[in-house]
Enzyme design. Structure first.
Site, mmCIF file in Angstrom:
data_model
loop_
_atom_site.group_PDB
_atom_site.id
_atom_site.type_symbol
_atom_site.label_atom_id
_atom_site.label_comp_id
_atom_site.label_asym_id
_atom_site.label_seq_id
_atom_site.Cartn_x
_atom_site.Cartn_y
_atom_site.Cartn_z
ATOM 1 N N LYS A 94 31.793 15.825 73.754
ATOM 2 C CA LYS A 94 32.725 16.522 73.172
ATOM 3 C C LYS A 94 32.412 17.505 72.216
ATOM 4 C CE LYS A 94 35.716 12.738 74.942
ATOM 5 N NZ LYS A 94 36.248 11.510 74.632
ATOM 6 N N SER B 292 39.033 11.042 70.332
ATOM 7 C CA SER B 292 37.905 11.336 71.311
ATOM 8 C C SER B 292 38.601 10.948 72.592
ATOM 9 C CB SER B 292 36.932 9.892 71.368
ATOM 10 O OG SER B 292 35.709 10.452 72.052
ATOM 11 N N SER C 139 30.595 10.100 74.424
ATOM 12 C CA SER C 139 31.686 11.179 73.849
ATOM 13 C C SER C 139 31.126 12.219 72.645
ATOM 14 C CB SER C 139 32.671 10.490 73.557
ATOM 15 O OG SER C 139 33.510 9.842 74.308
#
Length: 382
Positions: free
Chosen positions: A63, A115, A60
């Site tokens: 991101k 997230s 993640s």
């Protein structure tokens, strides 16, 4: 004057400052990550690294790029209609529903603090027009930033593509860029956020920021079964801004604090060249007229000596300049800062005129100066 008989002259000034001993840092810092790096957020100088160019799954922390593109789209106040595709995205979520209307800004907060994979897809579809369109934008931006060992295949970092990867070094480059964006700084460093267009309050998953480390200023967590734990974090203390990245690290909280603490303890920001007049030009055409517009600073240890040099190159003055100052070019040379035989900064030297005024003198300095305490005189090469 004989000194101007060549096209240019070079002033070389050496300073008693220390040499970076990378081996010392590597011996002092031991992390459990497969890949790790910590850099100076201002200069990008690598202070410690471990397999920093190895391509790995990144989960993640992907991101960060998604947030950057959303912020730079200029659409943060636009309303996004959530698609069924976004809602169906697996993994961590902010629990969007199909047809729900949410401000893009709220989605970016949900992306960074919680997230949300559903938020990532909703952002991608709105900003890029489609997932494929957004992924193209991600890779285009990565190329622009010099992320040479990075390939994005989705906006969230899930393990649904084999060729979705980056490196600790590339993610540090991305974060250095992201931290220049005020909106990103604010979002990344937010501990708790109440959404404007949703009935939601989100607490940041980054425990360094919310619990563990008083100097933390933000970052992004990540985990998938294949990537394992990934973490990007930022920290600031005494005017020093740092960026740390770990990939596949079971002890990431401790490792980030260990890296931060080592750098904060052993490094400080030095003023190498002060904006304004350039010393060592007495008796020359350029005395009290040649200047640089900004301070040049660099993160160094106390032990680092003799490995920083300043090379100042100036144009040979012409006789016509003495008669008519309007004929003097605005830029009359450049100052090059060398460290360990590598260029770390190169700035133009201006000649004071109506268009370019010298910066006003400052009475207080925030950085430790090594420029003003130079040892020895100037060496002239003609």
């Amino acid at each position: 004057m004989r000194i101007f008989k060549k096209a240019v002259f070079v002033i070389m000034i050496s300073f008693l400052i220390a040499t970076v001993n990378v081996n010392t840092a590597h011996a002092a810092i031991d992390v459990s990550a497969k890949s790790a790096i910590i850099i100076d957020g201002a200069s990008g100088r690598v202070l410690y690294a471990k397999d920093e160019h190895q391509k790995r799954r990144i989960a993640s922390i992907t991101k960060i790029m998604t947030a950057v593109l959303a912020i730079e789209s200029g659409k943060m106040d636009q309303t996004v209609t959530v698609s069924a595709n976004a809602v169906r995205t697996e993994g961590s979520a902010i629990y969007l529903t199909e047809g729900q209307k949410v401000k893009l800004k709220d989605l970016v907060y949900g992306l960074m603090l919680r997230s949300g994979n559903d938020a990532a897809v909703a952002i991608a579809e709105h900003v890029g027009g489609s997932l494929d369109g957004f992924v193209y934008m991600m890779n285009q931006k990565a190329e622009q930033l010099g992320m040479k060992n990075t390939r994005f295949q989705n906006p969230h970092g899930l393990d649904d593509h084999e060729n979705h990867y980056s490196t600790a070094y590339d993610m540090a480059i991305l974060t250095k860029y992201a931290m220049k964006l005020k909106d990103y700084q604010k979002i990344s460093g937010t501990k708790i956020y109440k959404a404007e267009t949703m009935e939601s309050v989100w607490k940041n998953k980054n425990k360094l920021l919310t619990m563990l480390y008083p100097y933390s200023t933000g970052g992004k967590t990540g985990y998938t079964k294949l990537a394992k734990r990934t973490l990007v974090s930022t920290a600031s203390k005494d005017g020093i801004d740092l960026i740390a990245v770990t990939i596949n690290d079971p002890n990431d909280w401790d490792d980030h604090m260990k890296m931060f603490n080592y750098v904060f303890e052993h490094y400080q920001t030095y003023l190498i060249a002060k904006k304004g007049d350039i010393p060592k030009l007495k008796g020359t055409f350029y005395e009290s007229k040649a200047f640089i517009k900004r301070d040049i600073t660099y993160l160094l240890t106390e032990e680092e000596k003799e490995n920083v040099k300043i090379n100042t190159t100036l144009l040979k003055p012409k006789k016509a300049w003495e008669k008519d100052a309007s004929k003097i070019p605005d830029i009359v040379g450049h100052m090059e800062i060398m460290f360990n035989d590598a260029t770390i900064a190169k700035v133009p030297i201006y000649y004071e005129n109506e268009r370019h005024q010298k910066p006003k003198k400052q009475f207080f300095e925030t950085f430790k100066s090594i420029f003003l305490n130079a040892a020895g005189g100037a060496k002239w090469s003609i």
